[in-house]
Design a protein around this motif. Sequence first.
Motif, PDB file in Angstrom:
ATOM      1  N   GLU A  61     -21.486  35.142 -13.014  1.00 31.62           N
ATOM      2  CA  GLU A  61     -20.736  33.882 -12.996  1.00 31.62           C
ATOM      3  C   GLU A  61     -20.661  33.237 -11.615  1.00 31.62           C
ATOM      4  N   VAL A  63     -21.400  31.168  -8.515  1.00 30.84           N
ATOM      5  CA  VAL A  63     -22.174  29.938  -8.374  1.00 30.84           C
ATOM      6  C   VAL A  63     -23.129  30.075  -7.191  1.00 30.84           C
ATOM      7  N   MET A 148     -28.060  24.150  -8.877  1.00 34.80           N
ATOM      8  CA  MET A 148     -26.847  24.890  -8.542  1.00 34.80           C
ATOM      9  C   MET A 148     -26.130  25.215  -9.838  1.00 34.80           C
ATOM     10  N   ASP A 149     -25.934  26.479 -10.086  1.00 35.02           N
ATOM     11  CA  ASP A 149     -25.264  26.867 -11.329  1.00 35.02           C
ATOM     12  C   ASP A 149     -24.878  28.339 -11.246  1.00 35.02           C
ATOM     13  N   MET A 150     -24.504  28.895 -12.399  1.00 38.90           N
ATOM     14  CA  MET A 150     -24.136  30.311 -12.434  1.00 38.90           C
ATOM     15  C   MET A 150     -25.379  31.170 -12.203  1.00 38.90           C
TER      16      MET A 150
END
Lengths: 211, 165
Positions: A61, A63, A148-150
């Motif tokens: 999770e 980032v 950009m993300d988990m």
Amino acid sequence: MSFIENLSNYQLDTLKEIGNIGAGNAATALSKLLDRKIDMKTPSVRITSFDETMEMVGGAETVIVSVFLRIEGEAPGSMFYVFSPEQAEQFVHQITGNEEFSFANPPYPEMGLSILHEIGNILAGSYLTALSDFTLINMQPSVPSLTMDMAGAIISEGLMELSRESDYAIIIDTTIQEPGADKQNIQGHFFLLPDPESFEKIFAALGVDGQ
Amino acid sequence: MNAVNQVVKVGIADLKIATTPDILRTTGLGSCVGVVIYDLPLKLAGMAHVMLPDSTLTRTGELNKMKYADTAIDMLMEKLIAQGARKFALKAKIAGGAQMFSFSTSSDMMRVGTRNVEAVITRLKDSRIPIVAQEVGGNNGRTIEFSIDTGKLKIRTVNMGESEI
């Protein structure tokens, strides 16, 4: 039984050397780009389950900002250059001299994203060039993609191809960073995930015997 | 005494069954699809984190059934029914199947999100399990939490906020 569990120490060392050469070249490129000293940590080669792979960047999770590219050619694979959003901001601040770029609220300024994209492109490109020169294997990187993300959502993308063969991944992990332990310092991870069929080619090219 | 909500964590290419008041949770779905099948009146639910669309894609003899849409859904149903769930009462909610990176290459593996979603929907349809809600596609990662008590699926994203289906 997959070949992954059967790698010899000598073969693992060869993979470490690949990380060494690739990231060394990338560190040089980054150092020139920013005009400052960049260190490289000793590469590690890890054999991890999918869930453990996510733990390497702080959990599924967390980032992260990542540049991802597929390597096509004789020895296909996936490559990530991963850094935290704070470090990504640092990059943009240092290169533009503009402290306003932030990953706090979308939409993010085009210019900042473009810079990160280009940094990823240069670093991954220099990593692969070194690798390709060293092994004499033809490798063609795809156009890199930035997101950009988990971490789970991003890294799992690189596991797809090998997941058809195995529940484990071999990851060549190299960190490059500015000297010192300050959070403001530039730091980033390179992850190279060769596709299963590529290992044989890499070992053959380097004269390391298979099983 | 109040029962404590336990969070049951489902890993990648993993599958878990739980009962109320537990919460089933899987994190960082990208092109993977989270499938929840549940019998709400009996407060029984299972969640799978599907990675690939079809078990025929495998290249090894040993098959991790929890990794593929077809085999994972079959396994979820078997396990639920073994625990007493009623086939006619089973319903499904699904989320995930994003395309995280946009590539110009037409490599099939890069479209795996869409294919995962299609495969999950087809398998559920074939098994006559209605999909009561879904949030699929797009290009953002998702973390999902299923409350067995309420039958709600909470979806959290980095860039697109939170929602509940």
